[in-house]
Design a protein around this motif. Structure first.
Motif, mmCIF file in Angstrom:
data_model
loop_
_atom_site.group_PDB
_atom_site.id
_atom_site.type_symbol
_atom_site.label_atom_id
_atom_site.label_comp_id
_atom_site.label_asym_id
_atom_site.label_seq_id
_atom_site.Cartn_x
_atom_site.Cartn_y
_atom_site.Cartn_z
ATOM 1 N N VAL A 540 0.838 -1.202 0.000
ATOM 2 C CA VAL A 540 0.000 0.000 0.000
ATOM 3 C C VAL A 540 0.873 1.252 0.000
ATOM 4 O O VAL A 540 0.603 2.225 -0.729
ATOM 5 N N VAL A 541 1.931 1.235 0.798
ATOM 6 C CA VAL A 541 2.838 2.388 0.888
ATOM 7 C C VAL A 541 3.477 2.658 -0.469
ATOM 8 O O VAL A 541 3.545 3.808 -0.932
ATOM 9 N N GLN A 542 3.933 1.594 -1.148
ATOM 10 C CA GLN A 542 4.540 1.747 -2.476
ATOM 11 C C GLN A 542 3.525 2.289 -3.476
ATOM 12 O O GLN A 542 3.838 3.168 -4.288
ATOM 13 N N GLN A 543 2.296 1.770 -3.419
ATOM 14 C CA GLN A 543 1.251 2.207 -4.341
ATOM 15 C C GLN A 543 0.972 3.697 -4.165
ATOM 16 O O GLN A 543 0.846 4.443 -5.154
ATOM 17 N N ALA A 544 0.909 4.161 -2.914
ATOM 18 C CA ALA A 544 0.649 5.578 -2.646
ATOM 19 C C ALA A 544 1.795 6.443 -3.174
ATOM 20 O O ALA A 544 1.568 7.509 -3.765
ATOM 21 N N GLU A 545 3.024 5.979 -2.972
ATOM 22 C CA GLU A 545 4.187 6.745 -3.443
ATOM 23 C C GLU A 545 4.144 6.924 -4.960
ATOM 24 O O GLU A 545 4.387 8.020 -5.479
ATOM 25 N N ILE A 546 3.824 5.872 -5.670
ATOM 26 C CA ILE A 546 3.756 5.940 -7.141
ATOM 27 C C ILE A 546 2.654 6.909 -7.568
ATOM 28 O O ILE A 546 2.841 7.728 -8.478
ATOM 29 N N GLN A 547 1.513 6.852 -6.889
ATOM 30 C CA GLN A 547 0.389 7.719 -7.264
ATOM 31 C C GLN A 547 0.703 9.190 -7.010
ATOM 32 O O GLN A 547 0.264 10.066 -7.757
ATOM 33 N N VAL A 548 1.467 9.458 -5.963
ATOM 34 C CA VAL A 548 1.853 10.844 -5.678
ATOM 35 C C VAL A 548 2.870 11.332 -6.707
ATOM 36 O O VAL A 548 2.704 12.378 -7.331
ATOM 37 N N LYS A 549 3.925 10.562 -6.890
ATOM 38 C CA LYS A 549 5.057 11.031 -7.685
ATOM 39 C C LYS A 549 4.777 11.042 -9.187
ATOM 40 O O LYS A 549 5.403 11.790 -9.938
ATOM 41 N N TYR A 550 3.847 10.205 -9.631
ATOM 42 C CA TYR A 550 3.600 10.105 -11.082
ATOM 43 C C TYR A 550 2.176 10.531 -11.456
ATOM 44 O O TYR A 550 1.697 10.200 -12.538
ATOM 45 N N SER A 551 1.525 11.274 -10.571
ATOM 46 C CA SER A 551 0.122 11.634 -10.804
ATOM 47 C C SER A 551 -0.067 12.402 -12.109
ATOM 48 O O SER A 551 -1.033 12.157 -12.847
ATOM 49 N N GLY A 552 0.859 13.306 -12.427
ATOM 50 C CA GLY A 552 0.753 14.095 -13.667
ATOM 51 C C GLY A 552 0.844 13.216 -14.900
ATOM 52 O O GLY A 552 0.042 13.350 -15.839
ATOM 53 N N TYR A 553 1.816 12.294 -14.902
ATOM 54 C CA TYR A 553 2.001 11.393 -16.047
ATOM 55 C C TYR A 553 0.797 10.455 -16.204
ATOM 56 O O TYR A 553 0.336 10.192 -17.311
ATOM 57 N N ILE A 554 0.317 9.965 -15.064
ATOM 58 C CA ILE A 554 -0.811 9.028 -15.093
ATOM 59 C C ILE A 554 -2.052 9.715 -15.660
ATOM 60 O O ILE A 554 -2.756 9.157 -16.505
ATOM 61 N N GLU A 555 -2.299 10.949 -15.210
ATOM 62 C CA GLU A 555 -3.481 11.679 -15.676
ATOM 63 C C GLU A 555 -3.383 11.975 -17.173
ATOM 64 O O GLU A 555 -4.378 11.843 -17.909
ATOM 65 N N LYS A 556 -2.191 12.356 -17.618
ATOM 66 C CA LYS A 556 -1.991 12.661 -19.043
ATOM 67 C C LYS A 556 -2.240 11.418 -19.894
ATOM 68 O O LYS A 556 -2.890 11.476 -20.942
ATOM 69 N N GLU A 557 -1.736 10.270 -19.437
ATOM 70 C CA GLU A 557 -1.899 9.034 -20.196
ATOM 71 C C GLU A 557 -3.366 8.596 -20.226
ATOM 72 O O GLU A 557 -3.852 8.078 -21.231
ATOM 73 N N LYS A 558 -4.068 8.794 -19.113
ATOM 74 C CA LYS A 558 -5.502 8.466 -19.078
ATOM 75 C C LYS A 558 -6.267 9.304 -20.103
ATOM 76 O O LYS A 558 -7.147 8.798 -20.807
ATOM 77 N N ASN A 559 -5.928 10.590 -20.193
ATOM 78 C CA ASN A 559 -6.601 11.467 -21.151
ATOM 79 C C ASN A 559 -6.331 11.021 -22.585
ATOM 80 O O ASN A 559 -7.239 11.013 -23.425
ATOM 81 N N ASN A 560 -5.073 10.639 -22.864
ATOM 82 C CA ASN A 560 -4.733 10.156 -24.209
ATOM 83 C C ASN A 560 -5.513 8.889 -24.548
ATOM 84 O O ASN A 560 -6.005 8.716 -25.661
ATOM 85 N N ALA A 561 -5.604 8.000 -23.562
ATOM 86 C CA ALA A 561 -6.326 6.742 -23.776
ATOM 87 C C ALA A 561 -7.805 7.014 -24.025
ATOM 88 O O ALA A 561 -8.419 6.386 -24.902
ATOM 89 N N ASP A 562 -8.377 7.960 -23.266
ATOM 90 C CA ASP A 562 -9.805 8.270 -23.426
ATOM 91 C C ASP A 562 -10.096 8.801 -24.829
ATOM 92 O O ASP A 562 -11.119 8.457 -25.437
ATOM 93 N N LYS A 563 -9.182 9.635 -25.350
ATOM 94 C CA LYS A 563 -9.377 10.176 -26.708
ATOM 95 C C LYS A 563 -9.397 9.053 -27.738
ATOM 96 O O LYS A 563 -10.264 9.012 -28.620
ATOM 97 N N LEU A 564 -8.431 8.152 -27.646
ATOM 98 C CA LEU A 564 -8.361 7.066 -28.616
ATOM 99 C C LEU A 564 -9.497 6.071 -28.444
ATOM 100 O O LEU A 564 -9.948 5.454 -29.409
ATOM 101 N N ASN A 565 -9.960 5.907 -27.205
ATOM 102 C CA ASN A 565 -11.039 4.946 -26.955
ATOM 103 C C ASN A 565 -12.371 5.395 -27.557
ATOM 104 O O ASN A 565 -13.285 4.585 -27.715
ATOM 105 N N ARG A 566 -12.465 6.700 -27.903
ATOM 106 C CA ARG A 566 -13.689 7.138 -28.586
ATOM 107 C C ARG A 566 -13.814 6.443 -29.937
ATOM 108 O O ARG A 566 -14.914 6.158 -30.403
ATOM 109 N N LEU A 567 -12.660 6.167 -30.566
ATOM 110 C CA LEU A 567 -12.684 5.442 -31.841
ATOM 111 C C LEU A 567 -13.079 3.984 -31.640
ATOM 112 O O LEU A 567 -13.560 3.338 -32.564
#
Length: 623
Positions: A540-567
């Motif tokens: 759990v501690v490791q998971q929280a650390e990753i979510q904090v430190k990479y939140s910007g990258y994760i959010e950007k990738e989710k947005n990219n995936a959502d755009k392509l998933n419309r197709l």
């Protein structure tokens, strides 16, 4: 003997067949596993290891979905290593060295304890098909076994041909005969077939090696495990592997046998795995290299047998022996068996739907090396998906398909279906465009709810995942809500040579700095107090650390995936006539007519379909 019809018949009991049979049976289908030898269920034909780069993510995904590969790998491991730890978490990849004999035994016992699963030992020599629908299988003794669906997981056995130098003999692997009949049936039905090649190194007697001349490769100091479940525990003791190298002298000896090598004399014309070349291929392709790494891997806790990773070869046995004796530490080596190459039939996977059901025959599924893949993990994941979808089809339920942004398994299947493969397909992190989302640490978050919904993942797994998810999100929220005085955080920044701050702020902001680690944050009393009061485990501690430190990258990738998933939502009619779209390139019309993608998004990933071709499709679809 087989008067009743099965829901699912699985042919072959390798990694794909074992996962397919387990999944179908656990979902409630009356399942039959037919194999040529019940003593070699889930045999590790090549190296005694599971996981590795991208492959470790796949094993975690199989486990999150309710498959068995992760549990059995944990319970029979002799070493654990997390690879790529010097890189970001998207690249971290778990790998275990396995006890080969115990791995196969554990799989057999696991399958035998699975309800709804029957076994039968015999070669399947044909497929029963009526009016384009599979009806069952025919064995070499002439028995007809009927089933609503059939999953073929034949591995390297279909017309398998083993090469050692100029010697050739039929076989699916060392000591086992090839399977015949199925290829002819499938070709007669209209399937396209091809040939592929793979190879394996010599196995040697560890008592004859001098490990003092090699570099020791120990397991992780604090080993993790594959399975997210409570069924397994991390290793408390481990066995080391060792590293040595070839030399120019070794290369010269190997070249002496090139005229008798099936790779160079024309005996083998099929393509082998580019990323796992034979030793003769390596010294031929990389002639400038003075040496190549050799990994010496023990085959279990108690056996003396060792696997010579990096020395895959089909050279004559006398050349193998002579060359290996010139490798440092191998001066007195004794062989258990020489290395060999094997050629086998496969069926280009563009002939499949995303469920792994064939387009030509309803109810017939392919999984594993029959689809042109290589590797236990790739095979096991396909077996799991084929087993799930065979069950769902026989139960007249909707199919189960994973998208590219949901799993490495989704990437693997989509690559095979839309692009096909002309060489044995192996998974790499670079094949996934959303690898920040598809990390090994969050496979349970991504996939366990989906598996639970179809009835494969258990209630206990689902509750455990929900608890872990809540605890990690609560910990992330703690960092967002809690401030830390400037003087306290500056102590950490000073140690890390990071810019100091003049005022207090939320921990989340400070923790987001790349140089600041969780160990640094644990020097703050309130962080330690939160961990202790909420009983947060390292996962759990490791998971929280990753979510904090990479939140910007994760959010950007989710947005990219959502755009392509419309197709992905833009469906193409099943019998769409591409020939009437004259604006499409000739290659696009040809490829689209052959592969018949279900959505515009899938069409966009087909080799030969250009962005302009996709635009034409979008215009026609009214977009």
């Amino acid at each position: 003997m087989f008067s009743n019809e099965y829901d699912v018949i699985v042919v072959g009991a390798g990694h794909a067949g074992s996962e397919a049979a387990a999944a179908a049976a656990n979902l409630g289908s009356k399942t039959l596993l037919v194999t040529m030898n019940l003593q070699t269920i889930a045999q590790m034909s090549c190296n005694p290891a599971m996981g590795g780069i991208a492959k470790g993510q796949i094993v975690r995904e199989i486990d999150a979905l309710g498959g068995y590969s992760g549990i059995i790998s944990d319970n029979t491991a002799i070493q654990f290593r997390m690879l790529n730890m010097s890189k970001g978490p998207a690249m971290w990849s778990p790998r275990v060295q396995s006890d080969r004999m115990r791995f196969a035994e554990a799989w057999r016992l696991k399958l035998e304890s699975t309800p709804n699963l029957d076994f039968y030992q015999e070669m399947v020599g044909g497929i029963i098909v009526e009016n384009g629908v599979v009806k069952g299988v025919r064995t070499s003794l002439g028995l007809e076994i009927f089933g609503k669906t059939v999953v073929l997981t034949n591995g390297t056995f279909l017309n398998g041909l083993i090469h050692i130098g100029e010697k050739q003999f039929g076989g699916g692997r060392a000591g086992e005969k090839a399977a015949t009949g199925i290829t002819k049936d499938l070709v007669d039905l209209g399937f396209e077939a091809g040939r592929m090649k793979t190879g394996t190194p010599p196995r040697v007697d560890g008592r004859s090696l001098d490990f003092s001349k090699m570099m020791e490769q120990a397991g992780d100091e604090n080993p993790e495990k594959f399975s997210y479940s409570d069924e397994t525990k991390p290793l408390t003791k481990q066995r080391s592997c060792y590293i040595t190298h070839t030399s120019l002298e070794v290369h010269d000896v190997l070249r002496e046998g090139f005229d008798r090598s099936p790779m160079f004399n024309g005996s083998i014309q099929s393509l082998g795995p580019r990323y796992c070349p034979s030793i003769e291929d390596k010294i031929n392709r990389f002639a400038d290299k003075e040496r190549h790494q050799i990994f010496v891997e023990p085959e279990g806790w108690d056996t003396v047998e060792c696997y010579v990773n990096g020395f895959s070869t089909s050279l004559p046995e006398d050349v193998q022996f002579k060359a290996l004796r010139r490798v440092e530490g191998f001066e007195n080596v004794k062989f258990f068996r020489p290395g060999y190459a094997i050629e086998y039939d496969f069926f280009p996977p563009t002939q499949l739907k995303h469920t792994l059901e064939t387009k030509l025959v309803s109810g017939l599924f392919f999984a594993g090396q029959i689809n042109g893949t290589t590797g236990y993990e790739e095979a096991a994941s396909q077996g799991l998906m084929a087993g799930i979808n065979a069950h769902l089809l026989s139960a007249e339920r909707d199919p189960f398909i994973l998208r590219r942004d949901e799993a490495y398994i989704g990437v693997l299947v989509d690559d095979l279906i839309t692009k096909g493969t002309e060489e044995p397909y192996r998974m790499f992190t670079s094949r996934a465009e959303y690898r920040t989302l598809l990390r090994q640490d969050n496979a349970d978050f991504r996939l366990t709810p989906k598996s639970y919904e179809i009835g494969l993942a258990t209630e206990a797994r689902m509750r455990r995942m929900e608890t872990k998810e809540k605890k990690s999100s609560d910990f992330v929220q703690f960092f967002k809500d809690t401030s830390v005085p400037a003087e306290e955080i500056n102590k950490i920044f000073q140690r890390r040579n990071s810019a100091l701050v003049g005022q207090s702020d939320k921990m989340f902001k400070f923790f987001s700095r790349p140089e600041v680690t969780m160990e640094d944050m644990k020097t703050i009393d309130s962080v330690v107090q939160f961990i202790e009061e909420n009983e947060l485990d390292p996962e759990v501690v490791q998971q929280a650390e990753i979510q904090v430190k990479y939140s910007g990258y994760i959010e950007k990738e989710k947005n990219n995936a959502d755009k392509l998933n419309r197709l992905e939502g833009l469906k193409i009619p099943p019998n769409f006539d591409y020939s009437k779209l004259k604006s499409l390139s000739y290659e696009a019309r040809e490829k689209l007519s052959k592969i018949r993608p279900v959505t515009v998004s899938q069409a966009s990933r087909i080799s030969g379909v250009s962005p302009n071709d996709v635009s034409v499709l979008l215009v026609y679809m009214g977009r």
